[in-house]
Write a protein that holds these residues in place. Sequence first.
Motif, PDB file in Angstrom:
ATOM      1  N   ILE A 240       0.931  -1.324   0.023  1.00 15.97           N
ATOM      2  CA  ILE A 240      -0.014   0.185  -0.096  1.00 15.97           C
ATOM      3  C   ILE A 240       0.874   1.155  -0.010  1.00 15.97           C
ATOM      4  CG2 ILE A 240      -1.618   1.365   1.348  1.00 15.97           C
ATOM      5  CD1 ILE A 240      -2.948  -1.073   2.322  1.00 15.97           C
ATOM      6  N   SER A 241       1.847   1.182   0.944  1.00 18.04           N
ATOM      7  CA  SER A 241       2.800   2.142   1.053  1.00 18.04           C
ATOM      8  C   SER A 241       3.329   2.741  -0.372  1.00 18.04           C
ATOM      9  CB  SER A 241       3.675   2.063   2.202  1.00 18.04           C
ATOM     10  OG  SER A 241       4.621   3.353   1.970  1.00 18.04           O
ATOM     11  N   HIS A 242       3.974   1.560  -1.069  1.00 22.41           N
ATOM     12  CA  HIS A 242       4.743   1.693  -2.254  1.00 22.41           C
ATOM     13  C   HIS A 242       3.699   2.135  -3.036  1.00 22.41           C
ATOM     14  CE1 HIS A 242       7.464   0.902  -5.548  1.00 22.41           C
ATOM     15  NE2 HIS A 242       6.369   0.316  -6.078  1.00 22.41           N
ATOM     16  N   ILE A 243       2.584   1.735  -3.458  1.00 21.30           N
ATOM     17  CA  ILE A 243       1.574   2.180  -4.343  1.00 21.30           C
ATOM     18  C   ILE A 243       1.175   3.801  -4.205  1.00 21.30           C
ATOM     19  CG2 ILE A 243      -0.696   1.820  -5.465  1.00 21.30           C
ATOM     20  CD1 ILE A 243      -0.389  -0.974  -4.787  1.00 21.30           C
ATOM     21  N   LEU A 244       1.129   3.989  -2.816  1.00 16.88           N
ATOM     22  CA  LEU A 244       0.794   5.532  -2.761  1.00 16.88           C
ATOM     23  C   LEU A 244       1.850   6.393  -2.872  1.00 16.88           C
ATOM     24  CD1 LEU A 244      -1.388   5.186   0.646  1.00 16.88           C
ATOM     25  CD2 LEU A 244      -2.188   5.605  -1.434  1.00 16.88           C
ATOM     26  N   GLU A 245       2.873   5.929  -2.675  1.00 17.17           N
ATOM     27  CA  GLU A 245       4.086   6.845  -3.088  1.00 17.17           C
ATOM     28  C   GLU A 245       4.306   7.047  -4.406  1.00 17.17           C
ATOM     29  OE1 GLU A 245       8.885   7.140  -1.739  1.00 17.17           O
ATOM     30  OE2 GLU A 245       7.507   5.674  -0.906  1.00 17.17           O
ATOM     31  N   LYS A 246       4.427   5.712  -5.247  1.00 17.63           N
ATOM     32  CA  LYS A 246       4.773   5.871  -6.650  1.00 17.63           C
ATOM     33  C   LYS A 246       3.773   6.250  -7.535  1.00 17.63           C
ATOM     34  CE  LYS A 246       8.875   4.599  -5.500  1.00 17.63           C
ATOM     35  NZ  LYS A 246      10.209   5.487  -5.554  1.00 17.63           N
ATOM     36  N   LYS A 247       2.528   5.951  -7.291  1.00 18.10           N
ATOM     37  CA  LYS A 247       1.162   6.185  -8.143  1.00 18.10           C
ATOM     38  C   LYS A 247       1.543   5.611  -9.363  1.00 18.10           C
ATOM     39  CE  LYS A 247      -0.187   9.922  -5.120  1.00 18.10           C
ATOM     40  NZ  LYS A 247       1.029  10.058  -4.451  1.00 18.10           N
ATOM     41  N   PRO A 248       1.851   4.403  -9.775  1.00 10.05           N
ATOM     42  CA  PRO A 248       2.081   3.914 -11.119  1.00 10.05           C
ATOM     43  C   PRO A 248       1.075   4.125 -12.128  1.00 10.05           C
ATOM     44  CG  PRO A 248       2.175   1.900  -9.648  1.00 10.05           C
ATOM     45  CD  PRO A 248       2.055   3.217  -8.767  1.00 10.05           C
ATOM     46  N   PHE A 249      -0.084   3.817 -11.629  1.00  9.74           N
ATOM     47  CA  PHE A 249      -1.219   3.965 -12.396  1.00  9.74           C
ATOM     48  C   PHE A 249      -1.621   5.438 -13.079  1.00  9.74           C
ATOM     49  CE2 PHE A 249      -2.431   3.829  -7.804  1.00  9.74           C
ATOM     50  CZ  PHE A 249      -2.739   5.298  -7.782  1.00  9.74           C
ATOM     51  N   LEU A 250      -1.045   6.666 -12.621  1.00  5.26           N
ATOM     52  CA  LEU A 250      -1.051   7.805 -12.937  1.00  5.26           C
ATOM     53  C   LEU A 250      -0.307   8.081 -14.464  1.00  5.26           C
ATOM     54  CD1 LEU A 250      -0.930  10.029  -9.672  1.00  5.26           C
ATOM     55  CD2 LEU A 250      -3.090   9.184 -11.034  1.00  5.26           C
ATOM     56  N   LYS A 251       0.620   7.037 -14.619  1.00  3.50           N
ATOM     57  CA  LYS A 251       1.198   7.188 -16.073  1.00  3.50           C
ATOM     58  C   LYS A 251       0.193   6.687 -17.105  1.00  3.50           C
ATOM     59  CE  LYS A 251       5.597   5.821 -13.762  1.00  3.50           C
ATOM     60  NZ  LYS A 251       6.661   4.917 -13.940  1.00  3.50           N
ATOM     61  N   GLN A 252      -0.888   6.356 -16.840  1.00  2.19           N
ATOM     62  CA  GLN A 252      -1.846   5.953 -17.882  1.00  2.19           C
ATOM     63  C   GLN A 252      -2.465   7.203 -18.315  1.00  2.19           C
ATOM     64  OE1 GLN A 252      -4.260   2.152 -16.362  1.00  2.19           O
ATOM     65  NE2 GLN A 252      -2.407   1.719 -15.203  1.00  2.19           N
ATOM     66  N   LYS A 253      -2.600   7.313 -19.494  1.00  2.00           N
ATOM     67  CA  LYS A 253      -3.106   8.548 -19.741  1.00  2.00           C
ATOM     68  C   LYS A 253      -4.639   8.625 -19.781  1.00  2.00           C
ATOM     69  CE  LYS A 253       0.525   9.394 -23.277  1.00  2.00           C
ATOM     70  NZ  LYS A 253       0.705   9.577 -24.814  1.00  2.00           N
ATOM     71  N   HIS A 254      -5.382   7.781 -19.525  1.00  5.52           N
ATOM     72  CA  HIS A 254      -6.949   7.782 -19.707  1.00  5.52           C
ATOM     73  C   HIS A 254      -7.437   7.952 -18.287  1.00  5.52           C
ATOM     74  CE1 HIS A 254      -6.072   3.408 -18.319  1.00  5.52           C
ATOM     75  NE2 HIS A 254      -7.130   3.708 -17.572  1.00  5.52           N
ATOM     76  N   ILE A 255      -6.331   8.052 -17.334  1.00  5.06           N
ATOM     77  CA  ILE A 255      -6.882   7.959 -15.733  1.00  5.06           C
ATOM     78  C   ILE A 255      -7.517   9.503 -15.291  1.00  5.06           C
ATOM     79  CG2 ILE A 255      -6.226   8.196 -13.449  1.00  5.06           C
ATOM     80  CD1 ILE A 255      -6.377   5.312 -14.120  1.00  5.06           C
ATOM     81  N   ASN A 256      -6.762  10.338 -15.852  1.00  2.00           N
ATOM     82  CA  ASN A 256      -7.102  11.743 -15.248  1.00  2.00           C
ATOM     83  C   ASN A 256      -8.256  12.231 -16.277  1.00  2.00           C
ATOM     84  OD1 ASN A 256      -5.008  12.700 -13.657  1.00  2.00           O
ATOM     85  ND2 ASN A 256      -3.596  13.102 -15.375  1.00  2.00           N
ATOM     86  N   LYS A 257      -8.271  11.620 -17.714  1.00  2.00           N
ATOM     87  CA  LYS A 257      -9.569  11.809 -18.148  1.00  2.00           C
ATOM     88  C   LYS A 257     -10.953  11.280 -17.450  1.00  2.00           C
ATOM     89  CE  LYS A 257     -11.608  11.244 -22.813  1.00  2.00           C
ATOM     90  NZ  LYS A 257     -11.449  10.799 -24.316  1.00  2.00           N
ATOM     91  N   ASN A 258     -10.813   9.947 -17.155  1.00  3.36           N
ATOM     92  CA  ASN A 258     -11.920   9.097 -16.712  1.00  3.36           C
ATOM     93  C   ASN A 258     -12.314   9.839 -15.233  1.00  3.36           C
ATOM     94  OD1 ASN A 258     -11.756   7.490 -18.526  1.00  3.36           O
ATOM     95  ND2 ASN A 258     -10.668   5.822 -17.290  1.00  3.36           N
ATOM     96  N   LEU A 259     -11.205  10.656 -14.689  1.00 11.04           N
ATOM     97  CA  LEU A 259     -11.575  11.250 -13.211  1.00 11.04           C
ATOM     98  C   LEU A 259     -12.680  12.418 -13.712  1.00 11.04           C
ATOM     99  CD1 LEU A 259      -8.394  11.326 -11.309  1.00 11.04           C
ATOM    100  CD2 LEU A 259     -10.222   9.849 -11.041  1.00 11.04           C
TER     101      LEU A 259
END
Length: 337
Positions: free
Chosen positions: A213-232
């Motif tokens: 959990i700590s690693h995911i919250l720190e690195k946020k690897p999924f934010l590299k996916q371009k569609h994420i921000n659009k989907n939000l």
Amino acid sequence: ETEEDQGMLLFLKGRALYAKDETDPHVAIYLEDSVRLCPNNLKIWITLGELYLRQKKWEYSKHAFEMAIKLSKPDKNLHKKLSLVLTKLGKSKGEQLPFRDRAIVEAKKSLELDVTDCDSWYALGVAHFERFLINPDYNGDDLQNALKALHLAEKSVSTSFKADLFYNRGEIYKHMGEYNKAIENYVRSVKEDPGYLLPKEVIIEIDEMLKKISHILEKKPFLKQKHINKNLVTMLPENSLKFKDLQIGSNPGKTLEAYVATFVKNITPTDIPLIVIALDRDGFCFPILLFSFSNPLINYGDVIVIHNPEIKELTEKVLHKEIIDKRYIAILKAGEK
């Protein structure tokens, strides 16, 4: 020599051998032969029930204790032993539920005979927890009742139950997302029985999960996916509640909508709580513990709606390490898709 005399002789042989070596197969042979000759002998049925209990022959043990209860005057020990056996019976959830319900009933019968008996409180706590485990949805009543019963049992429970008491209480706190309390109880379980491997394994499992959990919250690897921000923007309403609008503790009357970015571990039907990493409309990232959800098939990219979210701080020291930084404080309890 009557049949009853022959039966009692076999019983005495079996009991003497049982005291010497309970694993000797002749013990069961002597006792089973003796009960056929003396079917109304209470002592034989009790001894058989205890033998089968130790051998984990649950169905046989159940039958023996049921026969003993029929032949005996009210006896708290027989009801609590039958309760513990009933928590082991059943293969499918459909088969298990009536056994768990009856286990609770038998433990309560034992307590009706002696409300101060700590072993009976232990049996009741185990029965409530086992019923929770076969329920696909979060049942707060069973967990809370299990906690209360185990707390009352702790005062003077038999030594043979102590390690399991703390292990079960650790499991309850783990299911509630109270990882610090879970670890404390697993450690106490190991202190009671240093050879008990299961709590040690769960401590490592929790440690690895919190690290992830700590690693995911720190690195946020999924934010590299371009569609994420659009989907939000497209999937979450503009006026939807943000995580920053919530307070630590309970948030009655509030509803948070969040976008599922990833899962902390593989989903199985028994994953309660289900742990997901989610984003609010601002892109703030936080973990969610879902205890109850109307659709068990939650996928990446889904929007989940959490009513009355409860926020908990994750600042536990697990294995003497600060696993979660205090700025990552989001654990939401209770949710539905």
